[in-house]
Design a protein around this motif. Structure first.
Motif, PDB file in Angstrom:
ATOM      1  N   ILE A  18     -15.708  42.677 -21.371  1.00 56.05           N
ATOM      2  CA  ILE A  18     -14.635  41.693 -21.229  1.00 56.05           C
ATOM      3  C   ILE A  18     -14.072  41.415 -22.619  1.00 56.05           C
ATOM      4  N   THR A  19     -12.821  41.769 -22.790  1.00 49.71           N
ATOM      5  CA  THR A  19     -12.187  41.543 -24.089  1.00 49.71           C
ATOM      6  C   THR A  19     -10.854  40.855 -23.862  1.00 49.71           C
ATOM      7  N   ALA A  24      -8.132  42.104 -23.609  1.00 53.66           N
ATOM      8  CA  ALA A  24      -7.322  42.866 -22.655  1.00 53.66           C
ATOM      9  C   ALA A  24      -7.631  42.463 -21.211  1.00 53.66           C
ATOM     10  N   SER A  25      -8.814  41.927 -20.992  1.00 57.87           N
ATOM     11  CA  SER A  25      -9.163  41.569 -19.615  1.00 57.87           C
ATOM     12  C   SER A  25      -8.995  40.072 -19.366  1.00 57.87           C
ATOM     13  N   PHE A  75      -4.854  48.928  -3.818  1.00 55.66           N
ATOM     14  CA  PHE A  75      -6.283  49.023  -4.117  1.00 55.66           C
ATOM     15  C   PHE A  75      -6.906  50.121  -3.261  1.00 55.66           C
ATOM     16  N   ASP A 119     -11.316  49.630 -23.088  1.00 54.24           N
ATOM     17  CA  ASP A 119     -11.626  48.992 -21.811  1.00 54.24           C
ATOM     18  C   ASP A 119     -10.610  47.911 -21.532  1.00 54.24           C
ATOM     19  N   GLY A 120     -10.762  47.295 -20.411  1.00 53.86           N
ATOM     20  CA  GLY A 120      -9.796  46.237 -20.136  1.00 53.86           C
ATOM     21  C   GLY A 120      -9.254  46.406 -18.749  1.00 53.86           C
ATOM     22  N   LYS A 153      -8.453  38.946 -15.821  1.00 50.89           N
ATOM     23  CA  LYS A 153      -9.596  38.861 -14.907  1.00 50.89           C
ATOM     24  C   LYS A 153     -10.183  37.465 -14.921  1.00 50.89           C
ATOM     25  N   GLU A 204      -3.746  42.400  -8.838  1.00 52.81           N
ATOM     26  CA  GLU A 204      -4.959  41.608  -8.678  1.00 52.81           C
ATOM     27  C   GLU A 204      -4.628  40.139  -8.465  1.00 52.81           C
TER      28      GLU A 204
END
Lengths: 672, 196
Positions: free
Chosen positions: B162-163, B165-166, A125, A642-643, B169, B16
């Motif tokens: 936020i889709t 793909a996320s 990070f 995005d993602g 998260k 993450e």
């Protein structure tokens, strides 16, 4: 954020892209040169240099505090510092040297070297890494501003409550201590998480656990210790802060509070902290000694496991700091035994370093001298440490200068000597020119002799009964001579640091007149020597593939049929040149700095005016959201749907993304 | 030297998720220290104290808010499962529900704190009260931060950030949320259910 880049751009430089776009709030900064770029950098190497520069600055500050202490104690009844000021100076000397010098200096090496030694482009990070540094610096400056805002902390670096309560320490100093160390604690905790993830997840292909250099291993142990020790001190500091600011009762003995609570919480953090300080130096020495002995480290796995053992056992010895506090005979006996045990893995390390040197082709360059200095001086400190583990003896030694002598032998003789050696060793890799060896040897010998002249006599003073933390003493107790000697020694140490600074300046000025250092000036063994010096911004042109421990060395040297060592290749032939220019790197960011600036403002607010907390809180909150919302990379880089925009810092630098599109990104990216 | 894969990662876990696990490990020691401090002080009431924790606690009330918090873990699981399937609408519903259940818990805590304060047990009253408010307060702050993160996800879902793909998260914030719930089970048992 599907920004599609249609026109293919020329791939020319290895620098992050310079996007021609007006700077909006959520665009990312682009400059990679000039002083401003240091404020927004997310490059682990630059962050490492920043940590190192800050640590050396505070080393000078803490050193001046030490000289003031020694001036005050040079003669009986001296009046250089009054009692109150003396308390502040010795407290800040300890706080500075531990939290603002030894820890960030370790972090400097960790940041710079871990990604190189495991063969990756950056930490997991990068922005969080930048934040860790700024957060540390913000906390460090915050604590030091207490000098100008009503007085520095005056309760010792250990800050024993209730002695540090408002009743006994009425200035704001201890508030600055409690809040400032919470801020630097955030930095250490986030940095620990970051580096743990880096080592676990970003090792180059073939870099198995037991092919990692000892330095990286020791740093990993340090990060795990930090991960679990920081929350404990954070908690203790919170309780102290609640007591001092809002009248809670945690250390209010009148209300029945247990005065040992702070001691336990502090030392549960404090003893692992000792290993947090020393293990980076152990790691550095474990790299230096094999190189200058021209032998692999003796007992590699023993070194690793003894480091891990120290990491585990470090949690079971804290109460040996409390033998005199009345914790009861059972506890004293148990902690006495565990303390004797922890000397074993440390002894293993000492013996392994000596066995590494045994029969080696020794070259006593400056880094090697410092490394050998650590081995010998730390052994003295370790042995006096074992005398503390004997509880009856310790009750005699507690709070005397014998203790001061002991911990300076392990911290100065260990951490400082080891990491100075590390600086001489890795300086060519970091800056592309070597520090002068002759001046380096002056530096070493002055430091070694000055150190022994300063702290050696303190053993005697302690055994004679001189109490630590006292502001002065009267003549006729037999303390006069050795105190004067110690003061003379402390000025020799100061001189050696001046030689070091002078060496840096002189070596920098003459860097072009001397032969270039090349990628591998010392015939090194680990991966950081397998790329150009100074390290190119993308570290490696190509991700290296590792086949053995000391892989780089084994590519340079082999054995013929008779077992003689023969050269297979020169370092120049096999090291990467750093000339590749199409590596996608994470873009700089403003927000780590912004968030870090908000934290001390909250701190001032807690002490002086709660409205400031609102301001600081708004800065932090806004900064965090801007951080999350800002584009992963430079705005013109095509980043697919995005993602993986917020947390995926490392996205483009070859580690975050796993989807196919990341390959495409790499080609489309205008970064060159 | 041979060239390795640029996108090599040494474990199947994402950075993450690893980071969140490491952070939660660290949090264990924070709460461990807080709970130890509470245990040390919970029976140290000065002689002649008018109010005792046993009289202050309203166990049925706190049991209800505890139940609400535990149910929020269920809705958190449902929100992770919906985003994994790509069902954004349900994901929104469950994120909001989780945040609301968390808010109900916090509301209950605020009510409880106020009631205790009115009955004479403030933050500075005695050792027990300082330790109680600090321990439960720290937990309350953690839940509140969780609510802020859930609402950020909710807004991210509305604005299209936020889709599917996320999904990870959401899962990672879910890890945090479950951790905070588990800590509450420990705190509830030790603070409220252990005999005073």
């Amino acid at each position: 954020m599907a920004i599609v880049e249609d026109t293919p751009r020329e791939l020319t430089t290895g620098q992050p892209a310079v996007a021609e776009r007006p700077l909006g709030v959520l665009t990312r900064p682009t400059s990679t040169e000039g002083w401003k770029s240091w404020l927004t950098t997310v490059d682990h190497k630059r962050i490492g240099i920043l940590y190192g520069a800050a640590a050396i600055f505070f080393f000078v500050v803490g050193g001046i505090e030490a000289l003031l202490i020694r001036l005050q104690l040079a003669r009986p009844g001296a009046t250089v510092l009054g009692a109150d000021l003396y308390n502040q100076v010795f407290t800040m000397h300890g706080v500075t040297m531990i939290f603002l010098v030894a820890m960030p200096l370790g972090a400097a090496f960790a940041n710079y070297l871990i990604p190189l030694q495991i063969g990756t482009r950056d930490v997991a990070f990068p922005r969080l890494n930048a934040f860790s540094f700024w957060c540390f610096l913000a906390g460090a400056i915050f604590i030091n501003t207490s000098w100008f805002l009503g007085g520095a902390p005056d309760g010792g670096w250990f800050a024993y409550a209730p002695n540090t309560g408002v009743l006994f320490s009425p200035s704001n100093g201890m508030d600055f201590f409690a809040i400032g160390l919470q801020i630097t604690g955030i930095a250490s905790l986030l940095s620990a998480i970051n580096l743990i993830v880096t080592v676990v997840n970003l090792r180059a292909p073939g870099m198995t656990w037991f092919r990692m250099p000892v330095f990286t291993w020791m740093m990993l142990v340090v990060q795990v210790l930090l991960l679990f020790a920081i929350p404990v001190i954070t908690l203790a500091l919170f309780l102290l802060m609640f007591d001092r600011l809002w009248g809670a009762n945690f250390f209010n003995v009148e209300a029945g509070a247990d005065p040992l609570l702070w001691e336990h919480l502090f030392w549960i953090f404090g003893h692992p902290e000792v290993y947090i300080l020393i293990l980076p130096a152990f790691g550095a020495v474990s790299e230096i000694i094999p190189v200058f002995s021209r032998k692999p480290i003796f007992g590699y796995k023993f070194m690793i496991f003894s480091g891990i053992a120290i990491g585990f056992m470090g949690w079971g010895v804290w109460a040996h700091h409390m033998f005199a506090s009345g914790i009861g005979p059972i506890s004293v006996a148990a902690f006495s035994v565990s303390t004797m045990f922890i000397a074993v893995p440390t002894g293993v390390k000492i013996l392994n370093w000596m066995a590494t040197m045994w029969g080696g082709r020794l070259r006593f360059t400056t880094p090697m001298l410092f490394a050998v200095g650590l081995v010998s001086m730390f052994t003295i400190g370790g042995l006096s440490g074992v005398t503390h583990s004997v509880a009856p003896a310790d009750t005699q030694q507690t709070d005397t200068y014998y203790i001061v002598a002991h911990f300076h032998y392990v911290v100065f003789g260990g951490v400082i000597l080891g990491l100075f050696g590390g600086m001489y060793f890795w300086w060519p890799k970091v800056f592309g020119y070597a520090l002068d060896d002759r001046a380096g040897k002056w530096n070493f010998w002055l430091m070694l002799i000055g150190f022994n002249v300063t702290f050696g006599p303190m053993h005697l003073l302690g055994l004679q009964g001189m109490s630590r933390r006292i502001q002065t003493y009267s003549s006729g107790q037999g303390f006069d001579l050795w105190n004067m000697v110690a003061t003379i020694g402390s000025f020799m140490i100061a001189l050696s640091v001046l030689v070091f600074v002078g060496n840096i300046l002189q070596s920098y000025r003459t860097r072009n007149r001397r032969p270039p250092v090349g990628p591998d000036p010392w015939d090194g063994r680990s991966l950081e020597w397998a790329t150009a010096s100074p390290t190119p911004v993308h570290n490696f042109d190509y991700v290296p593939v590792v086949e053995s421990l000391d892989d780089f060395w084994h590519r340079k040297w082999g054995e013929d049929e008779d077992g003689n060592i023969v050269r297979l290749a020169t370092a120049e032939q096999i090291a990467q040149t750093g000339e590749r220019r199409d590596v996608h790197l994470p873009s700089p960011s403003y927000w780590p700095l912004v968030v870090a600036i908000g934290l001390p403002i909250i701190g001032y607010g807690l002490i002086f005016n709660y409205w400031l907390c609102m301001v600081g809180g708004a800065i932090v909150l806004g900064g965090v959201y801007a951080w999350i919302m800002e584009p992963t990379d430079d705005p013109d880089a095509a980043h697919g749907p995005d993602g993986h925009d917020d947390h995926h810092d490392g996205d483009g630098d070859g580690n975050g993304a796993t989807t196919d599109e990341s390959e495409a990104e790499e080609l489309e990216a205008p970064v060159g | 030297m041979e060239h390795g894969d640029e996108h090599h990662r040494s474990t199947p876990l994402s950075h993450e998720k690893l980071a969140m696990w490491a952070f939660l490990g660290s949090e264990c020691l924070l709460f461990g220290g807080l709970i130890s401090t509470y245990m040390l002080y919970k029976n140290k009431l000065p002689e002649g104290t008018a109010i005792s924790p046993g009289e202050l606690f309203d166990i049925p009330f706190t049991s209800v808010t505890t139940f609400v918090l535990l149910m929020s873990s269920l809705t958190m699981v449902l929100s992770v499962s919906s985003i994994t399937r790509g069902d954004l609408r349900r994901n929104r519903v469950w994120l909001l529900t989780t945040a609301l259940l968390g808010a109900v818990f916090i509301g209950g805590q605020v009510y409880e704190f106020t009631a205790f304060y009115n009955e004479g047990a403030g933050f500075t009253t005695n050792l027990w009260s300082s330790a109680f408010f600090t321990l439960t307060g720290f937990h309350g702050v953690h839940v509140s931060i969780g609510i802020v993160m859930l609402m950020s996800l909710f807004i991210g879902n509305l604005t299209g950030r936020i889709t599917k793909a996320s999904a990870e998260k959401v899962e990672i914030i879910g890890l945090y949320w479950h951790f905070v719930d588990i800590v509450w089970i420990v705190i509830f048992t030790i603070v409220y259910l252990f005999p005073q």
